[in-house]
Design an enzyme around this catalytic site. Structure first.
Site, PDB file in Angstrom:
ATOM      1  N   ARG A 113       0.849  -1.200   0.000  1.00 34.80           N
ATOM      2  CA  ARG A 113       0.000   0.000   0.000  1.00 34.80           C
ATOM      3  C   ARG A 113       0.879   1.242   0.000  1.00 34.80           C
ATOM      4  O   ARG A 113       2.018   1.207   0.427  1.00 34.80           O
ATOM      5  CB  ARG A 113      -0.899   0.003   1.243  1.00 34.80           C
ATOM      6  CG  ARG A 113      -2.058  -0.960   1.161  1.00 34.80           C
ATOM      7  CD  ARG A 113      -2.899  -0.892   2.422  1.00 34.80           C
ATOM      8  NE  ARG A 113      -3.498   0.425   2.592  1.00 34.80           N
ATOM      9  CZ  ARG A 113      -3.390   1.166   3.700  1.00 34.80           C
ATOM     10  NH1 ARG A 113      -2.718   0.730   4.735  1.00 34.80           N
ATOM     11  NH2 ARG A 113      -3.956   2.343   3.773  1.00 34.80           N
ATOM     12  N   LYS A 178       4.227  -6.480  11.715  1.00 29.25           N
ATOM     13  CA  LYS A 178       3.363  -6.868  10.601  1.00 29.25           C
ATOM     14  C   LYS A 178       3.671  -8.296  10.152  1.00 29.25           C
ATOM     15  O   LYS A 178       4.820  -8.655   9.931  1.00 29.25           O
ATOM     16  CB  LYS A 178       3.584  -5.891   9.448  1.00 29.25           C
ATOM     17  CG  LYS A 178       2.642  -6.092   8.305  1.00 29.25           C
ATOM     18  CD  LYS A 178       2.313  -4.767   7.693  1.00 29.25           C
ATOM     19  CE  LYS A 178       1.696  -4.935   6.338  1.00 29.25           C
ATOM     20  NZ  LYS A 178       1.266  -3.653   5.791  1.00 29.25           N
ATOM     21  N   ARG A 313      -1.529   5.539  12.870  1.00 30.58           N
ATOM     22  CA  ARG A 313      -0.458   5.250  13.848  1.00 30.58           C
ATOM     23  C   ARG A 313      -0.988   5.404  15.255  1.00 30.58           C
ATOM     24  O   ARG A 313      -1.863   6.239  15.488  1.00 30.58           O
ATOM     25  CB  ARG A 313       0.687   6.257  13.683  1.00 30.58           C
ATOM     26  CG  ARG A 313       1.560   5.948  12.527  1.00 30.58           C
ATOM     27  CD  ARG A 313       2.623   7.032  12.368  1.00 30.58           C
ATOM     28  NE  ARG A 313       3.096   7.052  11.001  1.00 30.58           N
ATOM     29  CZ  ARG A 313       3.943   6.173  10.505  1.00 30.58           C
ATOM     30  NH1 ARG A 313       4.455   5.257  11.281  1.00 30.58           N
ATOM     31  NH2 ARG A 313       4.303   6.204   9.237  1.00 30.58           N
TER      32      ARG A 313
HETATM   33  C1  BTN Z   1       0.530  -3.820   2.313  1.00 28.03           C
HETATM   34  O1  BTN Z   1       1.227  -2.832   2.053  1.00 28.03           O
HETATM   35  O2  BTN Z   1       0.283  -4.130   3.475  1.00 28.03           O
HETATM   36  C2  BTN Z   1      -0.044  -4.652   1.201  1.00 28.03           C
HETATM   37  C3  BTN Z   1       0.898  -5.749   0.796  1.00 28.03           C
HETATM   38  C4  BTN Z   1       0.342  -6.625  -0.306  1.00 28.03           C
HETATM   39  C5  BTN Z   1       1.384  -7.576  -0.850  1.00 28.03           C
HETATM   40  C6  BTN Z   1       0.774  -8.558  -1.803  1.00 28.03           C
HETATM   41  S1  BTN Z   1       1.896  -9.859  -2.211  1.00 28.03           S
HETATM   42  C7  BTN Z   1       0.811 -10.420  -3.447  1.00 28.03           C
HETATM   43  C8  BTN Z   1       0.256  -9.189  -4.135  1.00 28.03           C
HETATM   44  N1  BTN Z   1       1.137  -8.753  -5.201  1.00 28.03           N
HETATM   45  C9  BTN Z   1       1.709  -7.580  -4.929  1.00 28.03           C
HETATM   46  O3  BTN Z   1       2.525  -6.997  -5.655  1.00 28.03           O
HETATM   47  N2  BTN Z   1       1.257  -7.119  -3.750  1.00 28.03           N
HETATM   48  C10 BTN Z   1       0.314  -8.014  -3.139  1.00 28.03           C
END
Ligand code: BTN
Length: 318
Positions: A113, A178, A313
């Site tokens: 994100r 996380k 946060r």
């Molecule tokens: C976040 O920032 O918390 C979201 C992370 C999402 C990662 C997943 S891995 C599979 C899919 N492909 C990506 O490029 N991103 C999501």
């Protein structure tokens, strides 16, 4: 799956002879093959005279389902891709018909994100993109990422991690670190033909990451439990949980799952600051509304916030 890696994934020594016989090349040619694998997937393979070769640490590699389906979704398992979400988008643009699922052993440009990278080493975690067609307009999208968070939460609990919880909008944390994240990307117009790519990343067996590569505290199921997890069973359990929660969401909307979500929200009642770009507001978390938007008490007034670019946060004094 790479036949050499299938043999080596147990982390034990294998002789050059055994490996050579398995892939039909000479003993002498094996080291070259293994060096190519090391370079391609950023792996570390140890070579010890008289004993053979072994991976630095065991892996639990994914096996493609013989049927090509996971539950009711056709699945494609890739060894390496830039991003499973990007690949899903490309397949949609090329005319692939949802629902379908893309899973990869490694992402070279995994996205998170708010423009962040998602660190995605080979064979350790889960990189998963489920593509669905949206037929019910905005109602089908409202709260969807929070519902996916609930499915993921239950799957991580089933794996044995009891201390996992949610952080709005859709992070999964254990002890403030996380363990999984969700990135939803839309293609098309929700009022017309529209598809959603539900991207899920779970830190399953990740052990180490070079310093400063991940810019937030993280953990993995393996780190929490102290044991390697079978990624194939995690993958199928996640599919079952998603089918269940997506069905509930489709039938009743997020309102029916709101209470369950709030009961698992780690920051319920906490003092927080919410950033949208350079703007920051401070308040206390009341919960979420029927669309999954965040409800904050700000100086005695309730205000509601939604949107993918928001970042929450804990306040230092909370
Ligand atoms: C976040 O920032 O918390 C979201 C992370 C999402 C990662 C997943 S891995 C599979 C899919 N492909 C990506 O490029 N991103 C999501």
């Amino acid at each position: 799956m790479q036949p050499l890696l299938r043999l080596l994934q147990d982390g034990q020594f294998h002789s050059g002879e055994e490996l050579g016989a398995a892939v039909g090349v000479s003993r002498a040619a094996i080291w070259k093959r293994l060096q190519a694998l090391e370079a391609e997937f950023d792996l570390s393979i140890h070579k010890v005279r008289g004993r053979g070769y072994r991976l630095e640490a065991p892996l639990s590699l994914l096996v493609s389902a013989a049927s090509g389906h996971l539950g009711s979704w056709p699945i494609t398992l890739l060894q390496q891709v830039d991003s499973t979400n990007a690949e899903a988008m490309r397949r949609l643009a090329a005319g692939a018909a949802p629902p379908f699922l893309i899973v990869a052993e490694q992402q070279t440009a995994g996205r998170g994100r708010r423009g962040r990278n998602w660190v995605s080493p080979f064979g350790e975690n889960l990189y998963y993109s489920l593509v669905l067609r949206i037929t019910g307009g905005m109602r089908q999208i409202e709260g969807l990422s929070l519902v996916v968070g609930l499915a993921l939460l239950q799957t991580i609990r089933e794996a044995g991690v009891s201390g996992v919880g949610l952080k709005w909008p859709n992070d999964l944390l254990v002890g403030g670190r996380k363990i999984a994240g969700i990135l939803l990307e839309l293609s098309g117009d929700p009022a017309d033909v529209c598809h959603v790519v539900i991207g899920i990343g779970v830190n399953i067996n990740m052990r180490v990451v070079a310093r400063d590569v991940i810019d937030q505290p993280w953990t993995s199921i393996r780190q929490v439990l102290g044991a390697q997890i079978d990624r194939n069973s995690f993958l199928s359990r996640l599919g079952a949980q998603l089918e269940r929660y997506l069905e509930l969401h489709g039938l009743h909307g997020f309102a029916a799952l709101r209470e369950e979500w709030e009961a698992n929200h780690l920051w319920q009642g906490r003092a927080v600051s919410l950033a949208a770009g350079v703007q920051v507001v401070e308040g206390r978390v009341l919960g979420v509304d029927d669309t999954g938007a965040l409800r904050l008490d700000i100086d005695g007034n309730e205000r509601v916030f939604s949107g993918g670019e928001l970042s929450l946060r804990l306040r230092d004094d909370s």
